[in-house]
Design a protein around this motif. Structure first.
Motif, mmCIF file in Angstrom:
data_model
loop_
_atom_site.group_PDB
_atom_site.id
_atom_site.type_symbol
_atom_site.label_atom_id
_atom_site.label_comp_id
_atom_site.label_asym_id
_atom_site.label_seq_id
_atom_site.Cartn_x
_atom_site.Cartn_y
_atom_site.Cartn_z
ATOM 1 N N ASN A 1 76.271 38.728 81.560
ATOM 2 C CA ASN A 1 76.363 40.128 81.388
ATOM 3 C C ASN A 1 75.416 40.663 82.487
ATOM 4 O O ASN A 1 75.153 40.195 83.319
ATOM 5 C CB ASN A 1 75.812 40.409 79.917
ATOM 6 C CG ASN A 1 74.358 39.886 79.869
ATOM 7 O OD1 ASN A 1 73.885 39.411 80.464
ATOM 8 N ND2 ASN A 1 74.093 39.832 78.531
ATOM 9 N N ALA A 2 75.224 41.987 82.259
ATOM 10 C CA ALA A 2 74.603 42.938 83.173
ATOM 11 C C ALA A 2 73.024 42.289 83.252
ATOM 12 O O ALA A 2 72.602 42.522 84.377
ATOM 13 C CB ALA A 2 74.476 44.445 82.618
ATOM 14 N N GLY A 3 72.621 41.744 82.474
ATOM 15 C CA GLY A 3 71.131 41.086 82.489
ATOM 16 C C GLY A 3 70.992 39.613 82.829
ATOM 17 O O GLY A 3 70.187 39.263 83.013
ATOM 18 N N GLY A 4 72.373 39.082 83.251
ATOM 19 C CA GLY A 4 72.510 37.799 83.963
ATOM 20 C C GLY A 4 72.387 36.744 82.914
ATOM 21 O O GLY A 4 72.532 35.480 83.336
ATOM 22 N N GLN A 5 72.636 37.206 81.726
ATOM 23 C CA GLN A 5 72.706 36.175 80.633
ATOM 24 C C GLN A 5 74.136 35.565 80.557
ATOM 25 O O GLN A 5 75.013 36.398 80.548
ATOM 26 C CB GLN A 5 72.069 36.462 79.301
ATOM 27 C CG GLN A 5 70.682 37.104 79.240
ATOM 28 C CD GLN A 5 70.499 37.823 78.031
ATOM 29 O OE1 GLN A 5 71.311 38.460 77.511
ATOM 30 N NE2 GLN A 5 69.085 37.514 77.364
ATOM 31 N N ARG A 6 74.166 34.141 79.963
ATOM 32 C CA ARG A 6 75.633 33.701 79.979
ATOM 33 C C ARG A 6 76.179 34.246 78.484
ATOM 34 O O ARG A 6 75.434 34.329 77.723
ATOM 35 C CB ARG A 6 75.407 32.281 79.591
ATOM 36 C CG ARG A 6 75.151 31.305 81.029
ATOM 37 C CD ARG A 6 74.990 29.910 80.465
ATOM 38 N NE ARG A 6 74.924 29.081 81.596
ATOM 39 C CZ ARG A 6 73.801 28.644 82.076
ATOM 40 N NH1 ARG A 6 72.619 29.029 81.445
ATOM 41 N NH2 ARG A 6 73.636 27.843 82.967
ATOM 42 N N ARG A 7 77.461 34.434 78.576
ATOM 43 C CA ARG A 7 78.317 35.161 77.581
ATOM 44 C C ARG A 7 79.504 34.152 77.537
ATOM 45 O O ARG A 7 80.059 33.921 78.418
ATOM 46 C CB ARG A 7 78.532 36.453 77.519
ATOM 47 C CG ARG A 7 77.241 37.248 77.593
ATOM 48 C CD ARG A 7 76.697 37.237 75.969
ATOM 49 N NE ARG A 7 75.707 38.056 75.907
ATOM 50 C CZ ARG A 7 74.359 37.631 75.520
ATOM 51 N NH1 ARG A 7 74.087 36.492 75.663
ATOM 52 N NH2 ARG A 7 73.527 38.697 75.371
ATOM 53 N N TYR A 8 79.717 33.865 76.256
ATOM 54 C CA TYR A 8 80.947 32.984 76.091
ATOM 55 C C TYR A 8 81.831 33.726 75.168
ATOM 56 O O TYR A 8 81.503 34.603 74.263
ATOM 57 C CB TYR A 8 80.632 31.710 75.384
ATOM 58 C CG TYR A 8 79.558 30.799 76.104
ATOM 59 C CD1 TYR A 8 80.096 29.830 77.061
ATOM 60 C CD2 TYR A 8 78.158 31.035 76.064
ATOM 61 C CE1 TYR A 8 79.053 29.128 77.722
ATOM 62 C CE2 TYR A 8 77.320 30.336 76.836
ATOM 63 C CZ TYR A 8 77.885 29.356 77.594
ATOM 64 O OH TYR A 8 76.995 28.653 78.517
ATOM 65 N N GLN A 9 83.378 33.344 75.263
ATOM 66 C CA GLN A 9 84.432 33.718 74.626
ATOM 67 C C GLN A 9 84.383 33.170 73.227
ATOM 68 O O GLN A 9 83.818 31.976 73.158
ATOM 69 C CB GLN A 9 85.735 33.433 75.178
ATOM 70 C CG GLN A 9 85.972 33.949 76.420
ATOM 71 C CD GLN A 9 87.187 33.599 76.986
ATOM 72 O OE1 GLN A 9 88.384 33.791 76.165
ATOM 73 N NE2 GLN A 9 87.332 33.184 77.906
ATOM 74 N N ARG A 10 84.733 33.746 72.269
ATOM 75 C CA ARG A 10 84.968 33.130 70.639
ATOM 76 C C ARG A 10 85.656 31.873 70.895
ATOM 77 O O ARG A 10 85.521 30.875 70.088
ATOM 78 C CB ARG A 10 85.229 33.999 69.624
ATOM 79 C CG ARG A 10 84.389 35.285 69.467
ATOM 80 C CD ARG A 10 84.591 36.021 68.066
ATOM 81 N NE ARG A 10 84.554 35.218 66.873
ATOM 82 C CZ ARG A 10 83.393 34.609 66.441
ATOM 83 N NH1 ARG A 10 82.401 35.056 66.958
ATOM 84 N NH2 ARG A 10 83.555 33.820 65.206
#
Length: 151
Positions: A37-46
């Motif tokens: 994300n914009a903050g550099g955190q990993r994000r995963y799909q459901r």
């Protein structure tokens, strides 16, 4: 959290029961692919919940991570997999699972007797595998692998 924001790694860990380190390992192995994300955190799909659940189940059935990666490569990366996508995977794995079930059944049924390993340490082995005939089929527990003592 909106679905478009994706799942944080902690939420994914809670949902799947996996440690965060395991999720990162599967990511490093190319089995899941989060975005940042914009903050550099990993994000995963459901959909990664189901992918990770499949990975855990497939490992219990004896599939290696490269085999699992190969199977998962058939899933679309740009959308959530459909029931038809998962059906294709099940067709690919059916023969492998049937073979594994047969092997486990033989193991269960012969665990207390000779499995054709060639050790000749059990008195019964002299009956099932006299003179270590199993070695003519190759290495390993030949009878457990499907060879017959009669052949």
């Amino acid at each position: 959290m909106a679905v478009s924001e994706g799942l944080a790694i902690g939420a994914l860990a809670r949902r799947t029961g996996l440690a965060v380190s395991a999720i990162r390992y599967y990511e490093a192995q190319g089995l899941i692919a989060p975005w940042r994300n914009a903050g550099g955190q990993r994000r995963y799909q459901r959909a990664d919940i189901r992918r990770l659940s499949f990975i855990m189940i497939a490992q219990q059935f004896g599939l290696t991570l490269p085999e699992i990666r190969d199977v998962l490569s058939g899933l679309p990366g740009s959308r959530t997999p459909t029931p038809q996508d998962w059906r294709k995977i099940s067709v690919r794995l059916r023969a492998r699972l049937d073979q594994r079930i047969a092997t486990l059944t033989r193991l269960r049924d012969n665990l207390d007797g000779c499995i054709g390993c060639g050790c000749l340490s059990l008195p019964k082995c002299a009956l099932y595998n006299p003179d270590d005939r199993a070695k003519s089929h190759g290495s390993g527990p030949r009878y457990l692998m499907g060879d017959s003592p009669d052949t």
